[in-house]
Enzyme design. Structure first.
Site, PDB file in Angstrom:
ATOM      1  N   HIS A 203       0.886  -1.249  -0.070  1.00 43.50           N
ATOM      2  CA  HIS A 203      -0.046  -0.203  -0.045  1.00 43.50           C
ATOM      3  C   HIS A 203       0.755   1.252   0.157  1.00 43.50           C
ATOM      4  CE1 HIS A 203      -0.090   1.604   4.139  1.00 43.50           C
ATOM      5  NE2 HIS A 203       0.375   0.152   4.478  1.00 43.50           N
ATOM      6  N   CYS A 328       1.914   7.591  11.875  1.00 41.51           N
ATOM      7  CA  CYS A 328       1.538   6.420  13.052  1.00 41.51           C
ATOM      8  C   CYS A 328       1.255   7.113  14.564  1.00 41.51           C
ATOM      9  CB  CYS A 328       2.609   5.315  13.294  1.00 41.51           C
ATOM     10  SG  CYS A 328       3.123   4.847  11.535  1.00 41.51           S
TER      11      CYS A 328
HETATM   12  C1  LIG Z   1       4.163   2.175   6.503  1.00 42.45           C
HETATM   13  C2  LIG Z   1       5.334   1.459   7.103  1.00 42.45           C
HETATM   14  C3  LIG Z   1       5.620   0.363   7.476  1.00 42.45           C
HETATM   15  C4  LIG Z   1       4.187  -0.597   8.136  1.00 42.45           C
HETATM   16  O1  LIG Z   1       3.678  -0.885   7.070  1.00 42.45           O
HETATM   17  P1  LIG Z   1       2.184  -1.788   6.952  1.00 42.45           P
HETATM   18  O2  LIG Z   1       2.127  -2.661   5.627  1.00 42.45           O
HETATM   19  O3  LIG Z   1       1.310  -0.744   7.082  1.00 42.45           O
HETATM   20  O4  LIG Z   1       2.170  -2.756   8.353  1.00 42.45           O
HETATM   21  C5  LIG Z   1       6.696  -0.263   8.334  1.00 42.45           C
HETATM   22  N1  LIG Z   1       7.669   0.338   7.900  1.00 42.45           N
HETATM   23  C6  LIG Z   1       7.720   1.537   7.146  1.00 42.45           C
HETATM   24  C7  LIG Z   1       9.074   2.241   7.045  1.00 42.45           C
HETATM   25  C8  LIG Z   1       6.648   2.320   6.680  1.00 42.45           C
HETATM   26  O5  LIG Z   1       6.740   3.229   6.017  1.00 42.45           O
END
Ligand SMILES: *Cc1c(COP(=O)(O)O)cnc(C)c1O
Length: 387
Positions: A203, A328
């Protein structure tokens, strides 16, 4: 209602139409379970799964056998870190990471600490860059794993992974990298980087939410990662559970776009963020950019107007979709750990705004966003310094 201008591409990205189209058959007639190969429906699902694996693998310079599908980067980070450290416990009890890592990495390392591992969290320089000499000094004979992200999700700063890999391998430690923000924004080649384990998610690269991958250079057989889940033989027994065929089809379609889109997307996002920054500097000479401007993901800006709280600014900019600090953490009262690692105090961190340009950002979006900022800044800081 007018569509908001989306400038939050580090939090998530819109679904590519190609990814959406690729998912539709799996929502409808192609509902087979890829493990049910006793009939044609299941065999078609199994074939589609392996074709998708091939496409995702090639997006990171890997082979099909080096990729397993997960629910996203949070799971991939946990599986890599907990799985590798627990598996290597007999060889050593030390893990190294960095203060600017994503929570998924830092919290997995904190779990290892509760299990008796020693964890070293390396500081960064005030521009967000990690000094590799520091890394070298931190690695000892008991170090089994180092985890360093590729591009930072808040400040966009890049780590020198090839340099880190060389230092890890010299001492026999594995290198894991959360490359979530790099996928689709920077060329990614597992072999060239020398990274042993790589986390990605769909995503953040125009695929659907809830699906990602963990990539292991040389395959999972050799690593013998301790699985997080138990219950079946899927994904090489490393990640049991029926695969998310819908999400995986979308993930692969998003990855298939990367070879043709990466260079133009990156060049445009880079130009747009530079032009936007120049516009803001012209009305706010005291603007501060967080993190090194050169070693940075294309399209990332993280900045503050000293004394102007991000919340107050964003209230004046309802037409813009932006993040204050890290996405986050918005909603939480804690200032960003990444900005704290750069040496910002809580008051300075409260002024931080993250802006992320992406594939669907038009020059008109940039023009309108810059005009909105200029108006908001004039209203909120009528006597501010002008360049
Ligand atoms: C968004 C993100 C995550 C988490 O990814 P998810 O697929 O939403 O669990 C982890 N690490 C980084 C660097 C991110 O930008």
């Amino acid at each position: 209602m007018h569509r908001a201008i989306y400038l939050d591409h580090h939090a998530t990205t819109p679904l590519a139409p190609e990814a959406r189209a690729a998912m539709l058959p799996f929502l409808d007639e192609e509902y087979g379970n890829p493990s049910s190969t006793g009939h044609e429906l299941g065999r078609r699902a199994a074939r589609a799964l392996e074709e998708a694996r091939e496409v995702v693998a090639s997006a990171v310079g890997a082979r099909r056998g080096e990729v397993i599908f997960t629910s996203g980067a949070t799971e991939s980070d946990n599986l890599a870190i907990l799985g590798a450290a627990r598996a290597l416990r007999g060889r050593g009890d030390h893990v190294v990471t960095c203060a600017t890592e994503h929570r998924a990495v830092l919290d997995a390392c904190a779990q290892l600490e509760r299990e008796g591992f020693r964890v070293t969290v390396l500081p960064v320089e005030s521009n967000g860059v990690l000094d590799l000499e520091r890394l070298e000094r931190a690695i000892d004979d008991h170090t089994v794993l180092v985890s360093l992200m590729h591009g930072n999700n808040e400040i966009g700063v890049l780590h020198d992974l090839a340099g880190a890999a060389e230092r890890c391998h010299r001492r026999g430690a594995l290198l894991h990298s959360d490359a979530t923000q790099a996928l689709g924004r920077l060329p990614l080649d597992l072999q060239a980087l020398g990274v042993d384990l790589l986390s990605i998610t769909a995503h953040k690269a125009y695929g659907p939410k809830g699906v990602g991958a963990l990539v292991a250079r040389g395959g999972f057989e050799a690593l013998q990662l301790a699985p997080l889940f138990h219950g079946g033989g899927q994904e090489g027994r490393v990640r049991p559970g029926t695969q998310n065929t819908i999400g995986i089809a979308g993930f692969a379609a998003a990855c298939a776009l990367i070879p043709s889109r990466l260079a133009p997307d990156a060049a445009r996002a880079q130009r747009q963020s530079r032009e936007f920054l120049a516009r803001l500097r012209a009305v706010a000479a005291d603007l501060v950019v967080h993190g090194d401007l050169e070693r940075r993901l294309p399209g990332n800006l993280n900045l503050r107007f000293p004394g102007l709280a991000a919340r107050a600014l964003m209230e004046r900019l309802p037409e813009l979709a932006l993040s204050a600090g890290a996405a986050c953490h918005s909603g939480s009262a804690h200032p960003s750990h990444v900005l704290a690692a750069l040496g910002l105090d809580a008051e300075q961190a409260r002024c931080a705004v993250r802006i992320g340009f992406g594939r669907t950002t038009t020059d008109d979006d940039v023009e309108r966003a810059a005009a909105s900022f200029e108006r908001a800044l004039r209203e909120l800081r009528p006597r501010a310094t002008r360049a």
